[in-house]
Structures are given as C-alpha cells and as structure tokens.
Design an enzyme around this catalytic site. Sequence first.
Site, PDB file in Angstrom:
ATOM      1  N   GLU A 259      56.307  89.427  38.811  1.00 13.64           N
ATOM      2  CA  GLU A 259      57.101  88.069  38.867  1.00 13.64           C
ATOM      3  C   GLU A 259      56.033  86.968  38.165  1.00 13.64           C
ATOM      4  O   GLU A 259      55.560  86.071  38.763  1.00 13.64           O
ATOM      5  CB  GLU A 259      57.409  87.699  40.033  1.00 13.64           C
ATOM      6  CG  GLU A 259      58.589  88.689  40.681  1.00 13.64           C
ATOM      7  CD  GLU A 259      58.965  88.024  41.986  1.00 13.64           C
ATOM      8  OE1 GLU A 259      58.604  87.103  42.706  1.00 13.64           O
ATOM      9  OE2 GLU A 259      60.057  88.560  42.333  1.00 13.64           O
ATOM     10  N   GLU A 364      62.552  95.884  41.942  1.00 16.42           N
ATOM     11  CA  GLU A 364      62.432  95.291  43.086  1.00 16.42           C
ATOM     12  C   GLU A 364      63.651  94.682  43.516  1.00 16.42           C
ATOM     13  O   GLU A 364      64.421  93.927  43.006  1.00 16.42           O
ATOM     14  CB  GLU A 364      61.189  94.217  43.231  1.00 16.42           C
ATOM     15  CG  GLU A 364      60.887  93.842  44.784  1.00 16.42           C
ATOM     16  CD  GLU A 364      60.033  92.627  44.644  1.00 16.42           C
ATOM     17  OE1 GLU A 364      58.929  92.784  44.242  1.00 16.42           O
ATOM     18  OE2 GLU A 364      60.108  91.840  45.491  1.00 16.42           O
TER      19      GLU A 364
END
Length: 531
Positions: A259, A364
Amino acid sequence: MWRGEVGFLVGILFFQLTISLSGGHPCSARNFGHGSLVCECGASYCDTLEPVSLPPLGSFVKYESSKAGRRLERSEGSLQENPPQTAGLQLKLKTTQKYQKIKGFGGAITDSAAINILALSPKAQTNLLKSYFSEQGIEYNLIRVPMASCDFSVRLYTYDDFENDFELKNFSLTEEDTKMKIPILQQAQAVAPKPLSLYASPWTSPIWMKTNGAMTGRGTLKGKPGDKYHKTWANYFIRFLDEYAKYNLTFWAVTAGNEPTAGDVIFYPFQCLGFSPEHQRDFIAQDLGPALANSSYKGIELIILDDQRVMLPYWAEVVLKDPKASRYVNGIGIHWYLDFLAPIDLTLPITHHLFPQYYLISTEASTGSYFWEPRVVLGGWDRGSKYSHSILANLNNYVTGWTDWNLVLDMEGGPNWSRNYVDSPIIVDAANDIFYKQPMFYHMGHFSKFLPEGTQRIGIQNSKWTSIEYSAFLRPDGSAAVVVLNRSPKDVPFGISDPGVGYIQAVATADSIQTYLWKRPMGDAEQPGSS
C-alpha cells in the site's frame, strides 16, 4: 405415490450424503447465533475432505456449501445428452474462448497469524495447517509473507534498526521469523501436495531511511532513486531472501511495497512507506529491478502497486510504459478495501488490455475492517459470500489469483499493536485449544481446492438475466469446472450446457456456493490463444 417419491428422494439424498462423508470427516458444527455455522476443530478432531477425484465421463461431481449448514458437501450425478425442451436459465460453456490462467489462492502468515497458530497444541496446529494446505483440506498454494512487522504484529520493528547501516551489516531476522513464521511455513510445505508459492511484501523501511523518521505516518525514502538510500532499500529485499533461503524457503515473488499510497496520508496509524507511481517506477528502474536481476534470485517475480484498484489503470500506465522499469515487472497487485470507489469494469479489464503481458493478482482482502462493522462474526455467512463475490468478479476480469489477509486470528480479531482488528477464515480460541473454521474458509475452498495452478478461465454465456454469479474453467487435466454463487434467499433452477459433452440440470440453493466438476473427452476443443 407421493409418499413413495419422497422415500426415493430421501434415499438419493442419503446416498449423496454418504458419498460426501466417505473418507472425510464431517463438520463439528457450532452455532453462535450469527446466521450460519462454524466448524469446530481441536487436537483430537477436525473435519476433512478427500483428495479431488472425478467420476467417469458422463457423470459430474458437485461440492456445495450453504448458509443452511452444508460445508463442501459432495454429491454426484449424470450428465444428460441434451437440455430439456422446457429449459429455463442455461449457462453455456464456450471452451474455445480462453482467458487468463490461474496462479492460485491463499492467505498471509503475519506475526499475528503465527502467534495464534503456535498458541494451539501441536496436534491442533497440525490439524489447522492440514485444513489450509493439504489434500485433506482446501489446498492453498499462495502464502503472502510480510517482510518484518506490520499492524498485525505485537511490536514495531524492521530487520536493521541500526542508524545509517548502509551496508546492512546488522541486518538480521527476528524471533518472529526464526521461531514463528519460518517453522510454520516449513510445516505448511510439509503437508502440501505441491510446492507453495511464497511472496513477500514490506510495510516500511527502517526509520533512518525515512523522511519522517518514523514507521507510521506520512513519509517516504530519503533522497531520490539511484542514491544510497534507495540502493540500500533494494539490497534489504535481497538480504531478506538470503536469510529465508538459509531455511530452505524460496520465494516466487516480491511486491515493491504494501500500500504505497498509505505513506502519503498524514498521521497514518500503522507501518507504511509512501511511493507515488513515478517514485515506484524510478525505484524499480534504477534500484530494485537491477538488484533482483543481478542477484541469485533473478528468476523471482516483481509485483507493483499492491494497493487499491482505484489507482488503476493510471499506476500501471506510469510504471509499465517506462521501458527501463517495465522489463523488471511481472504483475500488478490489488487490494479490495476501496472497491466501492472503483467500478471493476473501469479498472481491471482496461488495465489488462493495456498491458496483457502483466498479470493481475489480488494480494489482500479482509472483512470486518470498516469502523462501523463488528470485527469477528463467528458464523457470518455474508462475509463468506463477500469473498466469493469478489473472487468471481476478479476472475471474470482477468485476475489470476486471490489472497486473503491473516490466515488465523484470535477471538478479538488480533493481536494487532494498533488495535486494527479484522475477521479471518479461521479464528483461534487458545484458552480451549480449539479453532473455528468460518464460512469464509469454505468459500475460499470452493476455488482453492478445485482450481489448481494452470487452470484456465473459459467463456460461459447465460441464456437470460440471472442474479446468480458464475465462472467457468478448464483444469490442467482437461476437466471442466464451474463455480456458482447464489447470494439470494431463494433457490434458482438452472442448467449447465457443455456442447458435445452433456448437460447438467441443477439448482443453485438459496445462499449457497457450488463447484461443479466433470471430465471432458480429450482433444475435442480447439486451442486458440488466450485473450
């Protein structure tokens, strides 16, 4: 007559039930009042499955899980030669329409997952790992491994917290690796029928490399691509791979960083390292790509983004249109948390058609992550349906695999040092040496057990609008697979047509997921290229 028909149907159902239980152990069901069941496991008992076996040509096998309580329940039936004249909804396979090949399905071994697994007795640990990775379980083949700490750790650390150690002389794994994650990865590989594909993701660099001098909050690497900070951060990846190799653990891939957009958020609450797409492009072109290519891991794959799909196709365009960076990249990783902001048809298929040689993979996802949601819901069927809905939508839009977040969490949804608790397909009650397999676990199994690596998605066409969701595949052995999800509270009759092979008359039970498998005559289909 009616009573006789009922007796016949009961006999058929009993026969199918005996098929589903032969060789496997049934679910030890517990109901916590959340709409569906969990299956309780411990040291002495756990539900199991048989290895996948298909009936002869002309027959099919169905696996079903449902809100009502079925859990990968197996039954068999015969293919009809042709659809009935009064057939309603039909799903027709288009075997010459070939799309992406599947890499696999799995989850992440975080520090928290490892802590929870090791909190169980050795026999219960073995039952848990077999549930995920063995032929008696759902046969995961992907494992994501955080490089050092993340929010699902009990402390903040990296592998080199020594100021200005540009030569990484003090780089070392921690006890979270050597005593927790590594032994579990070794045990998982030992029970798996095939080699597992491991991939690693870092959350943050050591703080002495960062602009904000902290593992959390808004910050990126000091300096600019090509300098000593970026070279050292690239070499940090190599050192991680070196250390794990000493334990006979090799990695299929690394992501450039978890991220990267999180590190651009002021006061971000847990570990992060900010990169813009331009910064990631130049870091890969000048530092990470060459470091991997010149190492003994030059065959390892590199995945960019590893973040929300709302960033696509822009992120991919910035990185992959650069000839220096793109030659080092293999895939594009996506997370699901902001999917509601990014319609799938405006992100994934566009990205695939722009860059067809780079695979898409979901890296994810977790439920219970939004602040308004309860964290752990034991027996929450809808959370499993959310997984399957996402997986089917992703597979139908060129994604090659889907990775859950924590493999295992505790009854609170942790531990997590920042209290960012979420749900998991397996929840451990360490005080009683038991664990619960959630509906999410069985939803994952409808894909992971039956769509092995190398499976290829094919075309499937509906005869009229329907609320059910589905996708079709040819498995490496030539057999066909169709996964059908019904998220409505009503049964939906339908049929599956495989022209030249046969027809399956079926019902998508209310609130259920089904996987259909059948053998096909070898060499009866054309072999055009993927699209």
